[in-house]
Design an enzyme around this catalytic site. Structure first.
Site, PDB file in Angstrom:
ATOM      1  N   SER A 136       0.830  -1.208   0.000  1.00  0.00           N
ATOM      2  CA  SER A 136       0.000   0.000   0.000  1.00  0.00           C
ATOM      3  C   SER A 136       0.856   1.246   0.000  1.00  0.00           C
ATOM      4  O   SER A 136       1.933   1.266   0.582  1.00  0.00           O
ATOM      5  CB  SER A 136      -0.896   0.009   1.233  1.00  0.00           C
ATOM      6  OG  SER A 136      -1.572   1.242   1.305  1.00  0.00           O
ATOM      7  N   LYS A 190      -4.791  -6.692   3.071  1.00  0.00           N
ATOM      8  CA  LYS A 190      -4.697  -5.526   2.170  1.00  0.00           C
ATOM      9  C   LYS A 190      -6.085  -5.160   1.645  1.00  0.00           C
ATOM     10  O   LYS A 190      -6.437  -3.984   1.526  1.00  0.00           O
ATOM     11  CB  LYS A 190      -3.738  -5.831   1.015  1.00  0.00           C
ATOM     12  CG  LYS A 190      -3.693  -4.766  -0.083  1.00  0.00           C
ATOM     13  CD  LYS A 190      -3.186  -3.450   0.450  1.00  0.00           C
ATOM     14  CE  LYS A 190      -2.924  -2.338  -0.555  1.00  0.00           C
ATOM     15  NZ  LYS A 190      -3.627  -2.235  -1.760  1.00  0.00           N
ATOM     16  N   HIS A 193      -7.905  -3.434   4.430  1.00  0.00           N
ATOM     17  CA  HIS A 193      -7.271  -2.115   4.537  1.00  0.00           C
ATOM     18  C   HIS A 193      -7.910  -1.167   3.518  1.00  0.00           C
ATOM     19  O   HIS A 193      -8.270  -0.029   3.837  1.00  0.00           O
ATOM     20  CB  HIS A 193      -5.766  -2.273   4.297  1.00  0.00           C
ATOM     21  CG  HIS A 193      -5.045  -1.008   3.946  1.00  0.00           C
ATOM     22  ND1 HIS A 193      -5.132  -0.416   2.702  1.00  0.00           N
ATOM     23  CD2 HIS A 193      -4.229  -0.200   4.665  1.00  0.00           C
ATOM     24  CE1 HIS A 193      -4.406   0.682   2.684  1.00  0.00           C
ATOM     25  NE2 HIS A 193      -3.851   0.833   3.864  1.00  0.00           N
ATOM     26  N   ASN A 194      -8.045  -1.619   2.289  1.00  0.00           N
ATOM     27  CA  ASN A 194      -8.635  -0.758   1.264  1.00  0.00           C
ATOM     28  C   ASN A 194     -10.101  -0.469   1.556  1.00  0.00           C
ATOM     29  O   ASN A 194     -10.583   0.635   1.313  1.00  0.00           O
ATOM     30  CB  ASN A 194      -8.510  -1.408  -0.123  1.00  0.00           C
ATOM     31  CG  ASN A 194      -7.101  -1.310  -0.669  1.00  0.00           C
ATOM     32  OD1 ASN A 194      -6.148  -1.159   0.093  1.00  0.00           O
ATOM     33  ND2 ASN A 194      -6.950  -1.407  -1.970  1.00  0.00           N
ATOM     34  N   GLU A 197     -10.213   2.140   4.005  1.00  0.00           N
ATOM     35  CA  GLU A 197      -9.860   3.396   3.317  1.00  0.00           C
ATOM     36  C   GLU A 197     -11.106   4.014   2.647  1.00  0.00           C
ATOM     37  O   GLU A 197     -11.315   5.226   2.717  1.00  0.00           O
ATOM     38  CB  GLU A 197      -8.786   3.057   2.285  1.00  0.00           C
ATOM     39  CG  GLU A 197      -8.251   4.191   1.474  1.00  0.00           C
ATOM     40  CD  GLU A 197      -7.208   3.661   0.469  1.00  0.00           C
ATOM     41  OE1 GLU A 197      -6.298   2.901   0.857  1.00  0.00           O
ATOM     42  OE2 GLU A 197      -7.333   4.006  -0.726  1.00  0.00           O
TER      43      GLU A 197
END
Ligand code: ATR
Length: 489
Positions: A136, A190, A193-194, A197
């Protein structure tokens, strides 16, 4: 199987794919003193990396995959940075063919974690190691220090770890990388995480929207407010760049830049994956879900235009004047509503990670994740230190909202502000999907009774789906169409 290049210097690491992310990652390795083998399907890109950046470090360019593999030290380590999907599969197949047992193939793209699980199985069957690593931080992160989330076998991490620690972002001297867990764990994390976000960006968007269209502030004034907020609990990269975007003036028209951008948000899919997976795991990631849907609704331009043209009734809404709230206290309320909603989004994201970890036996340490997200990545924030502490204090924490620090924050008037903001937005007719749904989630979580009892009653009525009683063990069914006797099972 490929022999080494005779007499040549060998590379510690190789990168396949010399588009923006791949070339920046290769330059990052080189800038840390590593010799880097580089290869791209079309050789022009490899050549231009050497031409433009060759002076930055030691690159070993290759024009065939065999030459590329031959220029790597054993066990060979090659990071793939090509398009996710078929391109990644094609490159993996070429590397498996050219490499030897024990060599390590790393997929640094945004791959779906189930693809990573499949690929690891296939690559392991061929005797090579496979590591799916979430990276990232975008272009800048790849070049100067990303946050890296590698999965795969622990033996690979032992070989690969020091190299990844060299190129990762550092916060207080700690590299933003750690072994996440086996097979698809890195790409799963990941993905979430996105998703987080998406929610983080949406809550910032909702705060901006209220300051602009409720309180009537102009973009430059709002930029100053975000700059101020960035000095406190909300200190984060996303708040910082929000102020930059809002302060920007369009060179062509002299208007605020924000006003010349079409209000239709794009997405590449990782947020959607997060929500799909949450549905499968049965984890209510409502904030991420609302954020993904908000982007989808914003992009449904034809539908929005039709709704505007037919002027769907707003009902009796208030105006800022009739609302009669003090501007300064409203601004502070919005800050707190943003903070509280963000907390819900992160709590839900970590719930999904914990559920995924359990489902796949990954043994992910949530506190470690918060630590490696403090630098390099888009959601980097001071707030993550608190999340690390929360999980260090109690690794079994049932929800981040229940951590004493965060509970204390909510106690400091955050919830009152949150309610006032959601009420005001509703009265003004302004949409706040994540603020409002997060508050409902919060109220659901604390509620003594939920309407789920009624749903169980309905399910038993039409489908004999049974229910449990609050006062005794067992499973029951009422014969609704007959004598309404209760049967127990
Ligand atoms: P970025 O987002 O970093 O710009 P991307 O669009 O995700 O890059 O991926 C582009 C890279 O994938 C390029 O290096 C491309 O190689 P070419 O320059 O030869 O087009 C690489 N790529 C795409 N399909 C590929 C395939 N089937 N085999 C090998 N490399 C491939």
């Amino acid at each position: 199987m490929t022999a080494e290049r005779n007499g040549d210097q060998l590379a510690q690491i190789g990168v396949v794919g010399m588009a923006v992310m791949g070339s920046n990652l290769a330059r990052n390795f080189a800038s840390k003193g590593h010799t880097v083998a580089i290869y791209n399907r079309s050789p022009e890109k490899t050549r231009s990396v050497v031409e433009e950046f060759g002076a930055e470090g030691d690159f070993l360019p290759a024009e065939t995959i065999e030459d590329f593999v031959a220029s790597l030290q054993r066990p060979r380590k090659a990071v793939i940075m090509v398009q996710a999907g078929a391109a990644t599969d094609a490159v993996i197949a070429q590397l498996v063919e050219a490499m030897d047992d024990g060599d390590i193939i790393i997929d640094g793209g945004n791959s779906l974690f189930t693809d990573t699980i499949r690929r690891e199985r296939e690559v392991a069957a061929a005797g090579r190691h496979f590591v799916g690593a979430g990276i990232s931080g975008g272009e800048e992160g790849a070049l100067r220090g990303p946050s890296i989330m590698p999965g795969g076998p622990v033996e690979s991490w032992e070989t690969l770890g020091p190299l990844l620690e060299d190129i990762a972002a550092k916060v207080d001297g700690t590299p933003c990388v750690t072994h996440i867990g086996p097979d698809g764990a890195g790409h799963f994390v990941k993905m979430v995480h996105n998703g987080i976000e998406y929610a983080d960006m949406q809550v910032i968007g909702e705060a901006y929207h209220l300051l602009r269209y409720a309180a009537g502030l102009d973009p430059a004034e709002i930029a100053d407010i975000f700059t101020e907020w960035n000095k406190g609990d909300l200190d984060s990269y996303l708040i910082e760049i929000t102020a930059e975007v809002l302060r920007q003036v369009d060179a062509r028209t002299g208007k605020p830049f924000i006003d010349i951008i079409v209000d239709a948000a794009g997405q590449k899919g990782t947020g959607r994956w997060t929500v799909k997976e949450a549905l499968d795991l049965g984890v209510p990631t409502t904030a991420i879900g609302e954020a993904v849907f908000a982007r989808a609704l914003s992009s449904a331009l034809a539908q929005r235009e039709a709704a505007q043209a037919t002027t769907l009734p707003s009902g009796k809404t208030q105006t800022w004047e009739t609302l009669g709230v003090d501007k300064q206290s409203f601004i502070e309320d919005v800050r707190r509503a943003l903070y509280a909603s963000k907390l819900v989004a992160y709590a839900q994201g970590f719930d999904e990670i914990n559920a995924g970890s359990q489902e796949h036996n990954w043994d992910i340490k949530p506190g470690d994740l918060a630590r490696i997200w403090r630098g390099g990545c888009i959601i980097r924030a001071k707030f993550l230190d608190r999340i690390t502490e929360a999980y260090e204090n109690d690794p079994q924490l049932p929800s981040l909202l229940l951590d004493p620090y965060f509970k204390g924050e909510l106690d400091k008037g955050l919830v009152d502000s949150w309610r006032r903001v959601v009420v005001a937005a509703t009265q003004l007719g302004l949409p706040v999907p994540v603020f409002a749904s997060s508050l409902s989630y919060y109220d659901s979580l604390r509620a003594q009774r939920l309407p789920a009892a009624l749903i169980q009653g309905q399910r038993d009525f039409f489908g004999a789906h049974t229910y449990r009683r609050v006062d005794m063990e067992g499973t029951f069914h009422t014969t609704w169409s007959g004598e309404r006797e209760e049967l127990s099972y």
